[in-house]
Design a protein around this motif. Structure first.
Motif, PDB file in Angstrom:
ATOM      1  N   GLU A   1     -30.652 -18.373 -20.617  1.00  0.00           N
ATOM      2  CA  GLU A   1     -29.888 -17.309 -21.217  1.00  0.00           C
ATOM      3  C   GLU A   1     -29.414 -16.471 -19.733  1.00  0.00           C
ATOM      4  O   GLU A   1     -30.287 -16.301 -18.785  1.00  0.00           O
ATOM      5  N   LEU A   2     -28.653 -15.737 -19.794  1.00  0.00           N
ATOM      6  CA  LEU A   2     -28.226 -14.565 -18.708  1.00  0.00           C
ATOM      7  C   LEU A   2     -29.311 -13.402 -18.810  1.00  0.00           C
ATOM      8  O   LEU A   2     -29.767 -13.172 -19.988  1.00  0.00           O
ATOM      9  N   GLU A   3     -29.600 -13.109 -17.700  1.00  0.00           N
ATOM     10  CA  GLU A   3     -30.411 -11.661 -17.443  1.00  0.00           C
ATOM     11  C   GLU A   3     -29.692 -10.805 -16.473  1.00  0.00           C
ATOM     12  O   GLU A   3     -28.925 -10.977 -15.696  1.00  0.00           O
ATOM     13  N   ARG A   4     -30.100  -9.540 -16.663  1.00  0.00           N
ATOM     14  CA  ARG A   4     -29.923  -8.588 -15.588  1.00  0.00           C
ATOM     15  C   ARG A   4     -30.185  -9.042 -14.208  1.00  0.00           C
ATOM     16  O   ARG A   4     -31.290  -9.612 -14.022  1.00  0.00           O
ATOM     17  N   GLY A   5     -29.204  -8.614 -13.213  1.00  0.00           N
ATOM     18  CA  GLY A   5     -29.518  -9.167 -11.979  1.00  0.00           C
ATOM     19  C   GLY A   5     -29.026 -10.573 -11.539  1.00  0.00           C
ATOM     20  O   GLY A   5     -28.797 -10.948 -10.416  1.00  0.00           O
ATOM     21  N   ASP A   6     -28.432 -11.349 -12.669  1.00  0.00           N
ATOM     22  CA  ASP A   6     -28.179 -12.823 -12.213  1.00  0.00           C
ATOM     23  C   ASP A   6     -26.640 -12.398 -11.588  1.00  0.00           C
ATOM     24  O   ASP A   6     -25.703 -11.523 -12.191  1.00  0.00           O
ATOM     25  N   VAL A   7     -26.345 -13.573 -10.891  1.00  0.00           N
ATOM     26  CA  VAL A   7     -25.066 -13.446  -9.992  1.00  0.00           C
ATOM     27  C   VAL A   7     -24.257 -14.472 -10.632  1.00  0.00           C
ATOM     28  O   VAL A   7     -24.842 -15.512 -10.779  1.00  0.00           O
ATOM     29  N   VAL A   8     -23.268 -14.165 -11.323  1.00  0.00           N
ATOM     30  CA  VAL A   8     -22.418 -14.988 -12.344  1.00  0.00           C
ATOM     31  C   VAL A   8     -20.964 -15.346 -11.799  1.00  0.00           C
ATOM     32  O   VAL A   8     -20.500 -14.249 -11.025  1.00  0.00           O
ATOM     33  N   VAL A   9     -20.206 -16.395 -11.906  1.00  0.00           N
ATOM     34  CA  VAL A   9     -19.079 -16.746 -11.833  1.00  0.00           C
ATOM     35  C   VAL A   9     -18.497 -16.822 -13.245  1.00  0.00           C
ATOM     36  O   VAL A   9     -18.966 -17.319 -14.008  1.00  0.00           O
ATOM     37  N   PHE A  10     -17.230 -16.081 -13.266  1.00  0.00           N
ATOM     38  CA  PHE A  10     -16.486 -15.867 -14.538  1.00  0.00           C
ATOM     39  C   PHE A  10     -15.259 -16.232 -14.313  1.00  0.00           C
ATOM     40  O   PHE A  10     -14.335 -15.579 -13.137  1.00  0.00           O
ATOM     41  N   ARG A  11     -14.514 -16.696 -15.345  1.00  0.00           N
ATOM     42  CA  ARG A  11     -12.998 -16.677 -15.312  1.00  0.00           C
ATOM     43  C   ARG A  11     -12.226 -15.320 -15.241  1.00  0.00           C
ATOM     44  O   ARG A  11     -12.954 -14.338 -15.877  1.00  0.00           O
ATOM     45  N   ASP A  12     -11.335 -15.199 -14.746  1.00  0.00           N
ATOM     46  CA  ASP A  12     -10.339 -13.924 -14.792  1.00  0.00           C
ATOM     47  C   ASP A  12      -9.689 -13.864 -15.910  1.00  0.00           C
ATOM     48  O   ASP A  12      -8.237 -13.625 -15.729  1.00  0.00           O
ATOM     49  N   ASP A  13     -10.412 -13.912 -16.842  1.00  0.00           N
ATOM     50  CA  ASP A  13      -9.495 -13.514 -18.300  1.00  0.00           C
ATOM     51  C   ASP A  13      -8.881 -12.492 -18.422  1.00  0.00           C
ATOM     52  O   ASP A  13      -7.789 -12.305 -19.261  1.00  0.00           O
TER      53      ASP A  13
ATOM     54  N   GLY B   1     -13.492  -2.563 -18.820  1.00  0.00           N
ATOM     55  CA  GLY B   1     -14.258  -2.764 -17.322  1.00  0.00           C
ATOM     56  C   GLY B   1     -15.227  -4.074 -17.899  1.00  0.00           C
ATOM     57  O   GLY B   1     -15.711  -4.578 -17.036  1.00  0.00           O
ATOM     58  N   PHE B   2     -15.403  -4.122 -19.167  1.00  0.00           N
ATOM     59  CA  PHE B   2     -16.318  -5.362 -19.452  1.00  0.00           C
ATOM     60  C   PHE B   2     -15.851  -6.763 -19.393  1.00  0.00           C
ATOM     61  O   PHE B   2     -14.724  -7.024 -19.675  1.00  0.00           O
ATOM     62  N   VAL B   3     -16.887  -7.766 -19.061  1.00  0.00           N
ATOM     63  CA  VAL B   3     -16.510  -9.107 -19.178  1.00  0.00           C
ATOM     64  C   VAL B   3     -17.013  -9.741 -20.110  1.00  0.00           C
ATOM     65  O   VAL B   3     -18.325  -9.515 -20.663  1.00  0.00           O
ATOM     66  N   ASP B   4     -16.363 -10.605 -20.925  1.00  0.00           N
ATOM     67  CA  ASP B   4     -16.802 -11.409 -21.950  1.00  0.00           C
ATOM     68  C   ASP B   4     -17.642 -12.425 -21.414  1.00  0.00           C
ATOM     69  O   ASP B   4     -17.790 -12.964 -20.597  1.00  0.00           O
ATOM     70  N   ILE B   5     -18.791 -12.560 -22.336  1.00  0.00           N
ATOM     71  CA  ILE B   5     -19.733 -13.643 -21.904  1.00  0.00           C
ATOM     72  C   ILE B   5     -19.246 -14.777 -22.115  1.00  0.00           C
ATOM     73  O   ILE B   5     -19.519 -15.916 -21.214  1.00  0.00           O
ATOM     74  N   GLU B   6     -18.401 -15.067 -23.004  1.00  0.00           N
ATOM     75  CA  GLU B   6     -17.653 -16.427 -23.179  1.00  0.00           C
ATOM     76  C   GLU B   6     -16.903 -16.829 -21.739  1.00  0.00           C
ATOM     77  O   GLU B   6     -16.517 -17.966 -21.710  1.00  0.00           O
ATOM     78  N   SER B   7     -16.543 -15.760 -21.152  1.00  0.00           N
ATOM     79  CA  SER B   7     -15.750 -15.937 -19.785  1.00  0.00           C
ATOM     80  C   SER B   7     -16.646 -16.432 -18.586  1.00  0.00           C
ATOM     81  O   SER B   7     -16.137 -16.932 -17.610  1.00  0.00           O
ATOM     82  N   VAL B   8     -18.054 -16.325 -18.532  1.00  0.00           N
ATOM     83  CA  VAL B   8     -18.879 -16.839 -17.817  1.00  0.00           C
ATOM     84  C   VAL B   8     -19.271 -18.354 -17.628  1.00  0.00           C
ATOM     85  O   VAL B   8     -19.089 -19.206 -18.863  1.00  0.00           O
ATOM     86  N   GLN B   9     -18.864 -18.829 -16.329  1.00  0.00           N
ATOM     87  CA  GLN B   9     -18.827 -20.293 -16.272  1.00  0.00           C
ATOM     88  C   GLN B   9     -20.359 -20.819 -15.870  1.00  0.00           C
ATOM     89  O   GLN B   9     -20.666 -21.720 -15.917  1.00  0.00           O
ATOM     90  N   GLY B  10     -20.908 -19.904 -15.312  1.00  0.00           N
ATOM     91  CA  GLY B  10     -22.511 -20.140 -14.889  1.00  0.00           C
ATOM     92  C   GLY B  10     -23.193 -19.107 -13.765  1.00  0.00           C
ATOM     93  O   GLY B  10     -22.539 -18.196 -13.433  1.00  0.00           O
ATOM     94  N   ARG B  11     -24.282 -19.533 -13.591  1.00  0.00           N
ATOM     95  CA  ARG B  11     -25.154 -18.552 -12.695  1.00  0.00           C
ATOM     96  C   ARG B  11     -25.102 -19.285 -11.156  1.00  0.00           C
ATOM     97  O   ARG B  11     -25.486 -20.278 -11.276  1.00  0.00           O
ATOM     98  N   ALA B  12     -24.515 -18.302 -10.447  1.00  0.00           N
ATOM     99  CA  ALA B  12     -24.670 -18.796  -9.000  1.00  0.00           C
ATOM    100  C   ALA B  12     -26.187 -18.989  -8.522  1.00  0.00           C
ATOM    101  O   ALA B  12     -26.867 -18.145  -8.800  1.00  0.00           O
TER     102      ALA B  12
END
Length: 241
Positions: A82-94, A201-212
């Motif tokens: 699961e994702l957690e606060r503080g994770d550095v994530v890569v996400f699509r620019d949807d 300004g919110f990012v969809d969790i579905e847009s997240v590709q993974g945690r860096a």
């Protein structure tokens, strides 16, 4: 003796050394083709299910990530992990935070994307740190200049030297299925704060590709990418409203 009489075919008795140079070349080419095919298959499986490579073009995450860093993102987050606060994530620019692409990928870039050396060349990606999870209320700032999450101020050691947590005030509650993300170089990051016109300004969790997870290049910067769990350890759970 009958037990020692064996019929040996001409093919099995033939010495491979006698088959000539063309046979040796064919064996060499065949082995190379098999090795390449296996490597491509493994790369495809890894980039599809486990890790994918990304390139850092800007300074919005300095000094956690520097310009020209190459990173690997763990594709199993979100997913089995699961994702957690503080994770550095890569996400699509949807939500189209970035300007449209003006150059299209070459055939070579498409091949590299297919095998996982590069991300999909016809899509754009961003990398930021998760500050607010669904249900969290994120606010800036206290009298001391700290961001609060659910009323708890956080001390952010990863922020770029000389930057404040934010030069603009905001207060948001993160909707279900969304994230509030910010760059570590707060003075040079067009993150969630600057895109109120794009779904708040919110990012969809579905847009997240993974945690860096890992910096792979340059070699002088090899290492893991810290989520700084300690920063968020005292943040209370969001209160349902």
């Amino acid at each position: 003796m009958e037990g020692t009489n064996r019929i040996v075919s001409a093919a099995s008795a033939e010495n491979p050394q006698s088959r000539g140079p063309l046979y040796k070349i064919w064996r060499f080419v065949r082995e190379i083709v098999i090795i390449i095919a296996i490597a491509l298959l493994l790369s495809f499986v890894i980039k599809t299910f486990f890790f994918r490579a990304y390139y850092i073009p800007s300074g919005s995450m300095e000094h956690t990530l520097e310009v020209d860093d190459r990173i690997f993102a763990n594709l199993m987050v979100p997913g089995p992990f699961e994702l957690e606060r503080g994770d550095v994530v890569v996400f699509r620019d949807d939500q189209q935070w970035l300007p449209p692409l003006t150059e299209y990928p070459t055939a070579f870039q498409n091949v590299l994307s297919f095998v996982g050396v590069l991300p999909a060349a016809d899509e754009q990606y961003l990398v930021k740190r998760i500050i607010g999870m669904p249900g969290d209320t994120v606010e800036c700032c206290t009298a001391e200049g700290a961001i609060t999450i659910n009323g708890e101020p956080i001390d952010e050691p990863y922020i770029y030297d000389g930057d404040s947590p934010s030069d603009m005030e905001f207060k948001v509650t993160v909707p279900e299925g969304k994230l509030w993300v910010m760059g570590d170089h707060r003075g040079a990051s067009a993150d969630s704060r600057f895109h109120a016109d794009r779904q708040g300004g919110f990012v969809d969790i579905e847009s997240v590709q993974g945690r860096a997870s890992v910096i792979s290049w340059p070699t002088s910067r090899w290492g893991t990418i810290d989520s700084h769990e300690e920063v968020f350890a005292n943040v209370p759970h969001a209160v349902a409203k």
